[in-house]
Design a protein around this motif. Structure first.
Motif, PDB file in Angstrom:
ATOM      1  N   VAL A   1      31.864  19.474   0.941  1.00 28.15           N
ATOM      2  CA  VAL A   1      30.896  19.911   1.951  1.00 28.15           C
ATOM      3  C   VAL A   1      29.466  19.475   1.609  1.00 28.15           C
ATOM      4  O   VAL A   1      28.700  19.093   2.489  1.00 28.15           O
TER       5      VAL A   1
ATOM      6  N   TRP B   1      32.305  13.408  10.222  1.00 27.42           N
ATOM      7  CA  TRP B   1      31.570  14.298   9.313  1.00 27.42           C
ATOM      8  C   TRP B   1      30.075  14.262   9.614  1.00 27.42           C
ATOM      9  O   TRP B   1      29.367  15.261   9.458  1.00 27.42           O
TER      10      TRP B   1
ATOM     11  N   THR C   1      25.784  21.329   6.980  1.00 26.28           N
ATOM     12  CA  THR C   1      26.087  21.121   5.558  1.00 26.28           C
ATOM     13  C   THR C   1      24.934  21.559   4.657  1.00 26.28           C
ATOM     14  O   THR C   1      25.017  21.425   3.432  1.00 26.28           O
TER      15      THR C   1
ATOM     16  N   ALA D   1      26.389  25.590   4.574  1.00 28.07           N
ATOM     17  CA  ALA D   1      27.451  24.869   3.863  1.00 28.07           C
ATOM     18  C   ALA D   1      28.604  25.800   3.500  1.00 28.07           C
ATOM     19  O   ALA D   1      29.773  25.430   3.623  1.00 28.07           O
TER      20      ALA D   1
ATOM     21  N   GLN E   1      32.360  25.536   5.023  1.00 25.50           N
ATOM     22  CA  GLN E   1      33.495  25.457   4.100  1.00 25.50           C
ATOM     23  C   GLN E   1      34.582  26.464   4.482  1.00 25.50           C
ATOM     24  O   GLN E   1      35.767  26.148   4.484  1.00 25.50           O
TER      25      GLN E   1
END
Length: 457
Positions: free
Chosen positions: A182, A258, A267, A337, A341
């Protein structure tokens, strides 16, 4: 019996411990496995007669020193930031030490004392770092020994899901530490050199600057840049090289997808979110989008990222169930983040029968007798099950093999080091081949970055 102290009995130690126990009789070894959780350590011993568990708190000097004092060699499988506590005691009690982690500044500062005490502190002896160093230096040294001049070195590694377990649109599942995935690429600009020109990729552009790779039998992959490529000019003795680039391997399309999270700010690990404990997945997504009295969260996100509803990027987001208003983040004071996750772990955790895969790809460009040539070296290793994963095997085996060779005096050059000397990499790579960790090489003409004669800079 020669005592090996293993500190840390987490997921990565299974293959390491198995290999040492398989050699315990022939090498006269006794393993002591220390962990904060005694039950975890006891499970790791497998009730083997040459193995015992102990409760070991690395932050308790008495507990730590007693264990290290009685060992012949110490393997630290702790998180990287905790190795230094062990390392200082290893110097104090004159014990050799092995870790799979990058050499920290604090560890490097011990080099003089380690050499003075004629100790071997072997670091970066896992897969990446580790097998990447050894396999790269083996080819680089071979080229140099023939009188060749290095022109290019590119190196890519990835922990991926095996083809038979690849069941989602992202072609990805967590096979190691999810947090590292991440926050990958943060904390510094990616620096490298191409055809003599220094290049830089800031984090917000990292996942849109990728290279394509092809591996026979496994298809197409992509690589994005690691941030520390230039460090390897001195590490590998490549100060005059024209191209030096290290990167991370993913399946094609992962980086583009991503990048959506990066652009939204999901992130980010630098701040905590209000009321994250009660925040739904949908609320989390909406918190990064502008307010609208009429538009849905889905519509706002598509407009913000310029995604059409028939775009595969949209399908990838839907697959993650990130618009669910019932599922909760459930983490107090979570950073974006950490929240991301949590969402990803719902979908990207390995199923009980899933297998992982390690992929490594090196490119070597060199000049020999007036000819420019290239060697492409690839290694693919697929895990057997959830215990003997490809990751645990490629990390654990080099650590175990190096430990035995240090004990036997076969690796004897003192100092805080990584495995780039022939005395280290040659016997370890040879032994890894017996465990099906094998590099395949293809030779071709080296064309550089301008194969069609175009002007480039």
């Amino acid at each position: 019996m020669r005592q090996i102290l293993i500190i840390g009995a987490g997921k990565s130690t299974s293959v390491l411990i198995n290999h040492l126990l398989e050699n315990a009789e022939s090498q006269d070894l006794f393993l002591r496995i220390g962990d904060m959780d005694l039950e975890t350590a006891q499970k790791a011993t497998q009730n083997h007669k040459r193995c015992e568990a102990l409760a070991l708190n690395v932050f308790d000097p008495a507990s730590r020193e007693a264990a290290i004092k009685n060992a012949d060699i110490v393997i630290s499988m702790l998180p990287a930031r905790f190795h230094i506590e062990v390392a200082r005691d290893c110097v104090k009690f004159k014990k050799n030490m092995v870790t799979a982690s990058y050499i920290s500044k604090e560890m490097k500062a011990l080099d003089e004392e380690v050499k003075k005490n004629n100790l071997v502190f072997m670091n970066e002896i896992g897969v990446d770092p580790g097998i990447d160093h050894m396999s790269a230096m083996q080819v680089i040294d071979r080229i140099r020994d023939k009188g060749g001049k290095m022109l290019m070195f590119e190196s890519f590694t990835g922990g991926l899901v095996a083809p038979e377990s690849d069941t989602n649109l992202w072609n990805y599942k967590f096979t190691w530490n999810p947090r590292n995935v991440v926050v990958a690429g943060q904390g510094g600009v990616a620096e490298f050199i191409q055809e003599g020109k220094f290049k830089f990729i800031p984090y917000h552009r990292l996942f849109r600057r990728t290279e394509f790779l092809h591996i026979d039998g496994y298809g197409k992959f992509e690589g994005y840049a690691n941030r520390n490529s230039l460090d390897y000019m001195s590490i590998y003795g490549l100060e005059d090289i024209l191209t030096l680039y290290r990167g991370t391997i993913r399946r094609v399309g992962f980086s583009r997808a991503w990048n959506m999270f990066v652009q939204l700010g999901m992130t980010d690990d630098s701040f905590t979110m209000h009321d994250s404990e009660n925040m739904s997945y949908r609320d989390f997504v909406n918190s990064f989008l502008p307010y609208s009295p009429t538009d849905s969260v889905e519509l706002k996100l598509r407009h913000n990222l310029k995604i059409d509803q028939d775009d595969v990027m949209w399908e990838k987001l839907l697959e993650l169930d990130i618009f669910n208003d019932k599922k909760k983040i459930g983490i107090k004071n979570a950073t974006p983040a950490q929240a991301l996750q949590k969402i990803l772990m719902d979908k990207w955790s390995l199923a009980p029968d899933d297998k992982d895969m390690i992929v490594m790809y090196h490119k070597f460009g060199y000049e020999l007798n007036g000819e420019k040539k290239q060697i492409d070296s690839t290694m693919v290793h697929i895990g057997r099950n959830q215990t003997e994963t490809a990751m645990a095997k490629t990390v654990g085996l080099p650590v175990a093999i190096a430990t035995i060779k240090i004990l036997n005096g076969e690796i004897s050059t003192p100092g805080v080091q990584l495995p780039i000397k022939k005395e280290v990499y040659e016997p370890i790579l040879k032994e890894l081949e017996k465990h099906d960790i094998i590099f395949k090489e293809k030779e071709s003409e080296y064309l550089g970055y301008n194969p069609f004669g175009e002007v480039g800079n």
